[in-house]
Enzyme design. Structure first.
Site, PDB file in Angstrom:
ATOM      1  N   TYR A   3      50.218  71.594 -11.498  1.00  0.00           N
ATOM      2  CA  TYR A   3      50.795  71.156 -10.223  1.00  0.00           C
ATOM      3  C   TYR A   3      52.059  70.344 -10.549  1.00  0.00           C
ATOM      4  CZ  TYR A   3      50.338  69.634  -5.325  1.00  0.00           C
ATOM      5  OH  TYR A   3      50.546  69.406  -3.991  1.00  0.00           O
TER       6      TYR A   3
ATOM      7  N   ARG B 177      62.443  76.671  -0.412  1.00  0.00           N
ATOM      8  CA  ARG B 177      62.536  75.209  -0.648  1.00  0.00           C
ATOM      9  C   ARG B 177      61.380  74.829  -1.564  1.00  0.00           C
ATOM     10  NH1 ARG B 177      59.263  71.671  -0.952  1.00  0.00           N
ATOM     11  NH2 ARG B 177      58.615  71.015   1.117  1.00  0.00           N
TER      12      ARG B 177
ATOM     13  N   LYS C 254      48.861  75.665  -5.748  1.00  0.00           N
ATOM     14  CA  LYS C 254      48.124  75.063  -4.620  1.00  0.00           C
ATOM     15  C   LYS C 254      46.701  75.609  -4.578  1.00  0.00           C
ATOM     16  CE  LYS C 254      51.367  72.566  -2.510  1.00  0.00           C
ATOM     17  NZ  LYS C 254      51.266  71.184  -2.025  1.00  0.00           N
TER      18      LYS C 254
ATOM     19  N   GLU D 122      53.821  77.218   2.908  1.00  0.00           N
ATOM     20  CA  GLU D 122      54.193  76.261   1.854  1.00  0.00           C
ATOM     21  C   GLU D 122      55.642  76.440   1.445  1.00  0.00           C
ATOM     22  OE1 GLU D 122      51.671  74.034   0.603  1.00  0.00           O
ATOM     23  OE2 GLU D 122      53.496  73.033  -0.049  1.00  0.00           O
ATOM     24  N   ASP D 123      56.365  75.351   1.396  1.00  0.00           N
ATOM     25  CA  ASP D 123      57.716  75.303   0.844  1.00  0.00           C
ATOM     26  C   ASP D 123      58.688  76.293   1.493  1.00  0.00           C
ATOM     27  OD1 ASP D 123      56.625  73.277  -0.590  1.00  0.00           O
ATOM     28  OD2 ASP D 123      57.152  74.029  -2.571  1.00  0.00           O
TER      29      ASP D 123
ATOM     30  N   ASP E  31      51.671  72.882   5.195  1.00  0.00           N
ATOM     31  CA  ASP E  31      51.275  71.808   4.303  1.00  0.00           C
ATOM     32  C   ASP E  31      52.354  70.734   4.183  1.00  0.00           C
ATOM     33  OD1 ASP E  31      49.669  70.593   2.286  1.00  0.00           O
ATOM     34  OD2 ASP E  31      50.917  71.528   0.752  1.00  0.00           O
ATOM     35  N   ASP E  32      53.613  71.140   4.129  1.00  0.00           N
ATOM     36  CA  ASP E  32      54.706  70.175   3.932  1.00  0.00           C
ATOM     37  C   ASP E  32      54.887  69.292   5.167  1.00  0.00           C
ATOM     38  OD1 ASP E  32      55.595  71.170   1.286  1.00  0.00           O
ATOM     39  OD2 ASP E  32      55.854  72.998   2.461  1.00  0.00           O
TER      40      ASP E  32
ATOM     41  N   ASN F  48      59.262  65.487  -4.803  1.00  0.00           N
ATOM     42  CA  ASN F  48      58.810  66.148  -6.032  1.00  0.00           C
ATOM     43  C   ASN F  48      59.867  67.122  -6.526  1.00  0.00           C
ATOM     44  OD1 ASN F  48      56.157  64.976  -5.822  1.00  0.00           O
ATOM     45  ND2 ASN F  48      55.785  66.407  -4.158  1.00  0.00           N
TER      46      ASN F  48
ATOM     47  N   ASN G 162      50.362  62.450  -2.535  1.00  0.00           N
ATOM     48  CA  ASN G 162      50.722  63.869  -2.488  1.00  0.00           C
ATOM     49  C   ASN G 162      49.754  64.574  -1.562  1.00  0.00           C
ATOM     50  OD1 ASN G 162      50.677  66.780  -3.447  1.00  0.00           O
ATOM     51  ND2 ASN G 162      52.304  65.961  -4.722  1.00  0.00           N
TER      52      ASN G 162
HETATM   53  N1  NAI Z   1      54.539  63.996  -1.763  1.00  0.00           N
HETATM   54  C1  NAI Z   1      54.246  65.077  -1.088  1.00  0.00           C
HETATM   55  O1  NAI Z   1      53.074  65.407  -0.851  1.00  0.00           O
HETATM   56  C2  NAI Z   1      55.335  65.955  -0.567  1.00  0.00           C
HETATM   57  C3  NAI Z   1      56.631  65.791  -0.965  1.00  0.00           C
HETATM   58  N2  NAI Z   1      57.596  66.621  -0.456  1.00  0.00           N
HETATM   59  C4  NAI Z   1      58.936  66.498  -0.999  1.00  0.00           C
HETATM   60  O2  NAI Z   1      59.828  66.058  -0.017  1.00  0.00           O
HETATM   61  C5  NAI Z   1      61.107  66.624  -0.249  1.00  0.00           C
HETATM   62  C6  NAI Z   1      61.616  67.218   1.060  1.00  0.00           C
HETATM   63  O3  NAI Z   1      60.761  68.224   1.543  1.00  0.00           O
HETATM   64  P1  NAI Z   1      61.025  68.833   3.002  1.00  0.00           P
HETATM   65  O4  NAI Z   1      61.046  67.786   4.027  1.00  0.00           O
HETATM   66  O5  NAI Z   1      60.089  69.965   3.187  1.00  0.00           O
HETATM   67  O6  NAI Z   1      62.499  69.420   2.813  1.00  0.00           O
HETATM   68  P2  NAI Z   1      63.618  69.582   3.938  1.00  0.00           P
HETATM   69  O7  NAI Z   1      64.701  70.344   3.337  1.00  0.00           O
HETATM   70  O8  NAI Z   1      62.987  70.070   5.192  1.00  0.00           O
HETATM   71  O9  NAI Z   1      64.081  68.068   4.207  1.00  0.00           O
HETATM   72  C7  NAI Z   1      64.878  67.322   3.324  1.00  0.00           C
HETATM   73  C8  NAI Z   1      65.825  66.511   4.166  1.00  0.00           C
HETATM   74  O10 NAI Z   1      66.530  65.622   3.321  1.00  0.00           O
HETATM   75  C9  NAI Z   1      67.848  65.590   3.818  1.00  0.00           C
HETATM   76  N3  NAI Z   1      68.788  65.105   2.818  1.00  0.00           N
HETATM   77  C10 NAI Z   1      69.340  65.777   1.787  1.00  0.00           C
HETATM   78  N4  NAI Z   1      70.234  64.999   1.143  1.00  0.00           N
HETATM   79  C11 NAI Z   1      70.224  63.817   1.768  1.00  0.00           C
HETATM   80  C12 NAI Z   1      70.920  62.610   1.580  1.00  0.00           C
HETATM   81  N5  NAI Z   1      71.809  62.468   0.589  1.00  0.00           N
HETATM   82  N6  NAI Z   1      70.666  61.583   2.423  1.00  0.00           N
HETATM   83  C13 NAI Z   1      69.762  61.705   3.409  1.00  0.00           C
HETATM   84  N7  NAI Z   1      69.083  62.832   3.648  1.00  0.00           N
HETATM   85  C14 NAI Z   1      69.302  63.868   2.832  1.00  0.00           C
HETATM   86  C15 NAI Z   1      68.129  67.029   4.219  1.00  0.00           C
HETATM   87  O11 NAI Z   1      69.251  67.123   5.076  1.00  0.00           O
HETATM   88  C16 NAI Z   1      66.830  67.375   4.901  1.00  0.00           C
HETATM   89  O12 NAI Z   1      66.837  67.065   6.273  1.00  0.00           O
HETATM   90  C17 NAI Z   1      60.936  67.627  -1.384  1.00  0.00           C
HETATM   91  O13 NAI Z   1      61.392  67.055  -2.577  1.00  0.00           O
HETATM   92  C18 NAI Z   1      59.457  67.833  -1.478  1.00  0.00           C
HETATM   93  O14 NAI Z   1      59.030  68.080  -2.797  1.00  0.00           O
HETATM   94  C19 NAI Z   1      57.341  67.554   0.505  1.00  0.00           C
HETATM   95  C20 NAI Z   1      56.068  67.769   0.919  1.00  0.00           C
HETATM   96  C21 NAI Z   1      54.951  67.006   0.359  1.00  0.00           C
HETATM   97  C1  PYR Z   2      53.703  68.505  -2.644  1.00  0.00           C
HETATM   98  C2  PYR Z   2      54.470  69.489  -1.906  1.00  0.00           C
HETATM   99  O1  PYR Z   2      53.908  70.226  -1.121  1.00  0.00           O
HETATM  100  C3  PYR Z   2      55.893  69.559  -2.075  1.00  0.00           C
HETATM  101  O2  PYR Z   2      56.472  68.750  -2.794  1.00  0.00           O
HETATM  102  O3  PYR Z   2      56.483  70.452  -1.483  1.00  0.00           O
HETATM  103 MG    MG Z   3      55.110  71.873  -0.585  1.00  0.00          MG
END
Ligand code: NAI
Ligand code: PYR
Ligand code: MG
Length: 567
Positions: free
Chosen positions: A104, A157, A175, A246-247, A269-270, A418, A462
């Site tokens: 993961y 993504r 996953k 997912e993603d 999931d996201d 991540n 997470n």
């Molecule tokens: N810890 C966890 O369980 C999870 C973590 N994530 C992580 O969160 C991150 C985002 O995922 P999503 O929301 O699905 O992606 P997304 O692409 O939908 O959202 C990311 C957002 O960040 C914004 N962004 C980019 N550069 C920026 C900046 N310089 N300043 C401010 N905003 C900025 C983008 O415009 C976008 O709106 C990924 O790295 C993903 O791995 C996502 C899901 C679960």
């Molecule tokens: C953990 C997860 O789903 C992500 O980073 O997209």
């Molecule tokens: Mg994800």
């Protein structure tokens, strides 16, 4: 007591001994007993000594530890998964802390980037747009007859790494490995699916080894029609399946969820899983900070799928806790590329709308430039919590963390992006800059911190704490739909398990070694919520727990007999 006859695996009469060894679902390697070797003609195909599963695990662990890179370990584990699934899950379940960062985040990210180079054997389903007319035929393969849980991506993504094309398949595979290891979902019922609509990643398009469809990413109506055909075919083939998105990129994730959430048992999931883990961890953090939920002010950096999902569920929790809806909406400060989301801003997505701050609310703010940046938000709104889901490395720099620490005795700081390379901050820095006062959660695993001379593990905030339990609960109760209130039940169940509830010095979340127990508690809470909402069949609130336990698969070798044989 378990019925031994039911616990026996029935091997199709047509399969030769060699075919059994080549089938990852059936293969036991050197652990086939002498009777089984007699029965299936395995003598001579295996060395004579009959091994135990424990012995096999010890051998694999030694081999795994001898590699010098995590990508090699990832590749080794993927090979094992594709040759002997039971052993793979035995190894993973017994060594979750060591192996979770390999199967993961963070290593799965490298696995996705190197997917074409590492590709060895088929796993799951690859549906490419040029084969759109054959989706039903492909899904009809008897190998997929037992499917109950699907994780699907289109690879646009992948974590914070962007468009990985077909390499994105590493994520559904990873996953689902957690679905089995932590959620007890039988591997033969778990199906990873990749929707290949091309890629806009120039680097991989030029890679001569690329195994995906070499074409720019198809968008618009053609993309939507492909997804529609896919969902229709899935629904026809497995009417009760649970499907996890997912993603997917921001432009598709919420749109597709809204389109399909009332047509089948499905969730993103996201958006929803991440919302539940962030909400559950925030509720746990209140045990440490002492600031009640109704008094929290939340800054979210990155107002995409995860950011808006998190804000929506925390807002619902605040309203549940008695805060009027209008008041609750004002507690959120969502910061994206153009700064704080404000009323009247252009290009606001529908899912961002509930969180726009009114212009007059910020009119008197001191600001450092034209746009209202994260630091302006912290200095003016004095948020109690800062959540990062932007994939922007080091966005929570020293100035940002020190500002949070200046306004809060215990600032809540969750850099959730991540993999590790995309995290908004390193927890060791957050710890230092906040003089040890911050309450920290990260998306990926980090080394432990030193607190009061003792090692303190960083809470891995997470969605892996949520989706195995949600899936298990939904499948065990045959839930027809998955609702936001089921995710609220999951978040609250997670908060109930918080070690900090009993001791504010302790961790916010149970350790990753307890993920299977976490999944059971969440499955029961989610299942009961599904029953309360009239979404289940054949279970009552009283039978949910038994249904959850009955559904759980464990990694051990079962005895085999030939189909039709009466021994
Ligand atoms: N810890 C966890 O369980 C999870 C973590 N994530 C992580 O969160 C991150 C985002 O995922 P999503 O929301 O699905 O992606 P997304 O692409 O939908 O959202 C990311 C957002 O960040 C914004 N962004 C980019 N550069 C920026 C900046 N310089 N300043 C401010 N905003 C900025 C983008 O415009 C976008 O709106 C990924 O790295 C993903 O791995 C996502 C899901 C679960
Ligand atoms: C953990 C997860 O789903 C992500 O980073 O997209
Ligand atoms: Mg994800």
């Amino acid at each position: 007591m378990a019925d031994p006859a039911k616990d026996t695996v029935c091997v199709p009469a047509a399969l030769s001994g060699y075919q059994i060894l080549c089938d990852p679902r059936l293969n036991k390697g050197t652990a086939f007993s002498d009777e089984e070797r007699d029965r299936f003609g395995l003598h001579g195909l295996l060395p004579p000594n009959v091994a135990t599963m424990d012995g096999q695990i010890a051998r694999r662990l030694t081999a795994l530890r001898s590699f010098s890179t995590d990508v090699e370990r990832y590749s080794f584990l993927r090979d094992l998964q594709d040759t002997n699934e039971t052993l793979f899950y035995g190894l993973l379940s017994n060594n979750v802390k060591e192996l979770l960062p390999i199967v993961y985040t963070p290593t799965v990210g490298a696995g996705c980037r190197h997917f074409s180079q590492l590709f060895r054997r088929p796993r799951g389903v690859f549906l490419s747009l040029p084969h759109r007319a054959h989706i039903r035929q492909i899904l009809a393969n008897p190998h997929f007859d037992r499917t109950e849980v699907i994780v699907v991506t289109d690879g646009e993504r992948i974590l914070g790494l962007g468009d990985q094309g077909v390499g994105g398949m590493g994520i559904p595979i990873g996953k689902l490995a957690l679905y089995t290891a932590c959620g007890g979902i039988a591997p033969a019922t778990a199906l990873p699916i990749f929707l290949d609509v091309g890629t806009d990643n120039e680097y991989i398009l030029k890679d001569p080894l690329y195994v995906g469809w070499r074409h720019s990413r198809v968008r618009g109506q053609e993309y939507d029609d492909f997804i529609e055909d896919f969902i229709a075919a899935v629904h026809e083939r497995w009417p009760h399946v649970m499907l996890q998105w997912e993603d997917f990129a921001k432009s598709n994730a919420t749109r597709l969820l809204e389109r399909y959430r009332d047509r089948l048992c499905t969730f993103n999931d996201d958006i929803q899983g991440t919302a539940a883990v962030a909400t559950g961890t925030l509720l746990s953090a209140i045990n440490v900070t002492g600031v009640p939920l109704t008094e929290q002010r939340i800054a979210v950096f990155g107002a995409g799928s995860a950011g808006c999902g998190i804000a929506a569920l925390i807002m619902a929790a605040m309203i549940d806790a008695g805060l009027p809806a209008r008041e609750a909406a004002r507690r959120f400060y969502l910061v994206d590329r153009d700064g704080l989301l404000l009323e009247g801003m252009p290009d606001i997505a529908s899912f961002q709308r509930p969180f726009l701050q009114p212009r007059d609310a910020v009119a008197s703010w001191q600001r450092s430039g034209d746009r209202i940046g994260l630091l302006d938000v912290i200095e003016n709104a004095k948020p109690t919590a800062l959540i990062g889901v932007s994939a922007q490395t080091n966005a929570f720099n020293e100035t940002v963390v020190r500002a949070m620490a200046a306004h809060n005795k215990h600032p809540i700081i969750f850099p959730l992006s991540n993999p590790v390379s995309c995290a908004e901050a390193d927890p060791a820095d957050v710890e230092r800059w906040s003089e040890g006062r911050a309450v920290i959660g990260t998306g990926s695993p980090f080394p432990p911190l030193m607190r009061g001379g003792e090692s303190f593990s960083v809470d891995q905030t997470n969605n892996s704490y949520i989706f195995p339990g949600v899936g298990l609960g939904a499948v065990a109760t045959q839930a027809a739909r998955i609702t936001d209130t089921m995710f609220m039940a999951a978040a609250k169940a997670l908060a109930e398990l918080s070690p900090a509830k009993r001791n504010p010095q302790a961790n916010l979340l149970p350790p990753v070694t307890a993920l299977r127990d976490v999944a059971i508690s969440i499955a029961v809470a989610v299942g009961k919520q599904a029953v309360a909402e009239g979404l289940t069949s054949g279970v009552t609130a009283d039978t949910v727990e038994a249904a959850v336990h009955a559904k759980m698969w464990t990694a051990r070798y079962r005895p085999y007999r030939r189909a039709g044989a009466n021994d």
